[in-house]
Design an enzyme around this catalytic site. Sequence first.
Site, PDB file in Angstrom:
ATOM      1  N   GLY A  21       0.807  -1.204   0.000  1.00 15.45           N
ATOM      2  CA  GLY A  21       0.000   0.000   0.000  1.00 15.45           C
ATOM      3  C   GLY A  21       0.843   1.258   0.000  1.00 15.45           C
ATOM      4  O   GLY A  21       0.579   2.217  -0.727  1.00 15.45           O
ATOM      5  N   ARG A  25       7.180   1.871   1.235  1.00 13.15           N
ATOM      6  CA  ARG A  25       7.476   0.455   1.410  1.00 13.15           C
ATOM      7  C   ARG A  25       7.904  -0.161   0.075  1.00 13.15           C
ATOM      8  O   ARG A  25       8.762  -1.046   0.033  1.00 13.15           O
ATOM      9  CB  ARG A  25       6.277  -0.298   1.983  1.00 13.15           C
ATOM     10  CG  ARG A  25       6.638  -1.681   2.530  1.00 13.15           C
ATOM     11  CD  ARG A  25       5.441  -2.367   3.144  1.00 13.15           C
ATOM     12  NE  ARG A  25       4.859  -1.599   4.229  1.00 13.15           N
ATOM     13  CZ  ARG A  25       3.659  -1.808   4.736  1.00 13.15           C
ATOM     14  NH1 ARG A  25       2.893  -2.767   4.240  1.00 13.15           N
ATOM     15  NH2 ARG A  25       3.202  -1.069   5.722  1.00 13.15           N
ATOM     16  N   VAL A  89       1.350  -7.192  -1.057  1.00 15.97           N
ATOM     17  CA  VAL A  89       2.096  -7.474   0.168  1.00 15.97           C
ATOM     18  C   VAL A  89       1.810  -6.325   1.130  1.00 15.97           C
ATOM     19  O   VAL A  89       2.236  -5.200   0.907  1.00 15.97           O
ATOM     20  CB  VAL A  89       3.610  -7.625  -0.101  1.00 15.97           C
ATOM     21  CG1 VAL A  89       3.908  -8.972  -0.718  1.00 15.97           C
ATOM     22  CG2 VAL A  89       4.150  -6.513  -0.988  1.00 15.97           C
ATOM     23  N   GLY A  90       1.038  -6.609   2.167  1.00 15.81           N
ATOM     24  CA  GLY A  90       0.602  -5.527   3.031  1.00 15.81           C
ATOM     25  C   GLY A  90       0.450  -5.948   4.471  1.00 15.81           C
ATOM     26  O   GLY A  90       0.977  -6.972   4.911  1.00 15.81           O
ATOM     27  N   SER A  91      -0.294  -5.145   5.185  1.00 15.56           N
ATOM     28  CA  SER A  91      -0.542  -5.408   6.601  1.00 15.56           C
ATOM     29  C   SER A  91      -2.025  -5.667   6.816  1.00 15.56           C
ATOM     30  O   SER A  91      -2.866  -5.300   5.991  1.00 15.56           O
ATOM     31  CB  SER A  91      -0.084  -4.219   7.453  1.00 15.56           C
ATOM     32  OG  SER A  91      -0.743  -3.033   7.053  1.00 15.56           O
ATOM     33  N   GLU A 180      -8.174  -6.031   6.250  1.00 14.66           N
ATOM     34  CA  GLU A 180      -7.388  -5.060   5.498  1.00 14.66           C
ATOM     35  C   GLU A 180      -8.343  -4.309   4.574  1.00 14.66           C
ATOM     36  O   GLU A 180      -9.532  -4.278   4.852  1.00 14.66           O
ATOM     37  CB  GLU A 180      -6.218  -5.734   4.770  1.00 14.66           C
ATOM     38  CG  GLU A 180      -6.556  -7.008   4.012  1.00 14.66           C
ATOM     39  CD  GLU A 180      -7.063  -6.724   2.620  1.00 14.66           C
ATOM     40  OE1 GLU A 180      -6.253  -6.464   1.715  1.00 14.66           O
ATOM     41  OE2 GLU A 180      -8.297  -6.801   2.424  1.00 14.66           O
ATOM     42  N   MET A 181      -7.855  -3.689   3.502  1.00 18.34           N
ATOM     43  CA  MET A 181      -8.740  -2.819   2.739  1.00 18.34           C
ATOM     44  C   MET A 181      -8.649  -2.983   1.219  1.00 18.34           C
ATOM     45  O   MET A 181      -9.231  -2.176   0.499  1.00 18.34           O
ATOM     46  CB  MET A 181      -8.461  -1.347   3.097  1.00 18.34           C
ATOM     47  CG  MET A 181      -8.660  -1.026   4.569  1.00 18.34           C
ATOM     48  SD  MET A 181      -8.456   0.731   4.961  1.00 18.34           S
ATOM     49  CE  MET A 181      -9.957   1.422   4.234  1.00 18.34           C
ATOM     50  N   SER A 204      -0.162  -6.512  11.537  1.00 16.59           N
ATOM     51  CA  SER A 204       0.482  -5.311  12.074  1.00 16.59           C
ATOM     52  C   SER A 204      -0.126  -4.854  13.385  1.00 16.59           C
ATOM     53  O   SER A 204       0.513  -4.122  14.147  1.00 16.59           O
ATOM     54  CB  SER A 204       0.381  -4.170  11.057  1.00 16.59           C
ATOM     55  OG  SER A 204      -0.984  -3.863  10.800  1.00 16.59           O
ATOM     56  N   ASP A 205      -1.361  -5.274  13.636  1.00 16.13           N
ATOM     57  CA  ASP A 205      -2.012  -4.890  14.890  1.00 16.13           C
ATOM     58  C   ASP A 205      -3.088  -5.916  15.223  1.00 16.13           C
ATOM     59  O   ASP A 205      -3.555  -6.640  14.344  1.00 16.13           O
ATOM     60  CB  ASP A 205      -2.619  -3.488  14.792  1.00 16.13           C
ATOM     61  CG  ASP A 205      -3.646  -3.372  13.680  1.00 16.13           C
ATOM     62  OD1 ASP A 205      -4.853  -3.415  13.983  1.00 16.13           O
ATOM     63  OD2 ASP A 205      -3.258  -3.240  12.510  1.00 16.13           O
TER      64      ASP A 205
END
Length: 239
Positions: A21, A25, A89-91, A180-181, A204-205
């Site tokens: 995103g 990164r 590839v994300g969180s 996620e989104m 990530s959280d």
Amino acid sequence: MATPHINAEMGDFADVVLMPGDPLRAKFIAETFLQDVREVNNVRGMLGFTGTYKGRKISVMGHGMGIPSCSIYAKELITDFGVKKIIRVGSCGAVRTDVKLRDVVIGMGACTDSKVNRMRFKDHDYAAIADFEMTRNAVDAAKAKGVNVRVGNLFSADLFYTPDPQMFDVMEKYGILGVEMEAAGIYGVAAEFGAKALTICTVSDHIRTGEQTTAAERQTTFNDMIEIALESVLLGDNA
């Protein structure tokens, strides 16, 4: 030929693109994991790069936040630049107690509260799923690295700040691995335009416990996820 959002030419992008995103990164991935890197996009600060990984041409570009943003970039990469495979590839945020911070999650499917796939699928439910071979290659790459991954459903939310926190109870009941989104949107775009897609996320959280990583950690410490994505591309070439 350049599009309104990507100032590149045909051939600038590899046939496989990793898409985080955050454009910073993307820059980190390119500088850390790729060789012979060159910048191929900088429109609106959405940085894109092409280089090689173990001799294999691969690109990486940010997609922004949310389904509308990622759908624009994914569509243009596929239809205007010949991209065949996209790996997000994300969180993600966890809702299940057995999913822990920094766990790697592979999104075999993606539920969503967005209506974009209904719009493209004549108002019917569309099962937004990843490509099977890409999923299998990612799992195999993780096993080779000794990384335990979780494979299952993600939930792609339209709202980051939800007005309905009770929905997290429903997600947990249905076994959602992460929130996620973007995944459902990317899977829909790939299906519509004849490409393949996969989403790999690092937790990530944790929505239940309040645990979270810092923004700097999200940018730089999710190396397992990136290496799994890159190695899965090589496995796909050798299949």
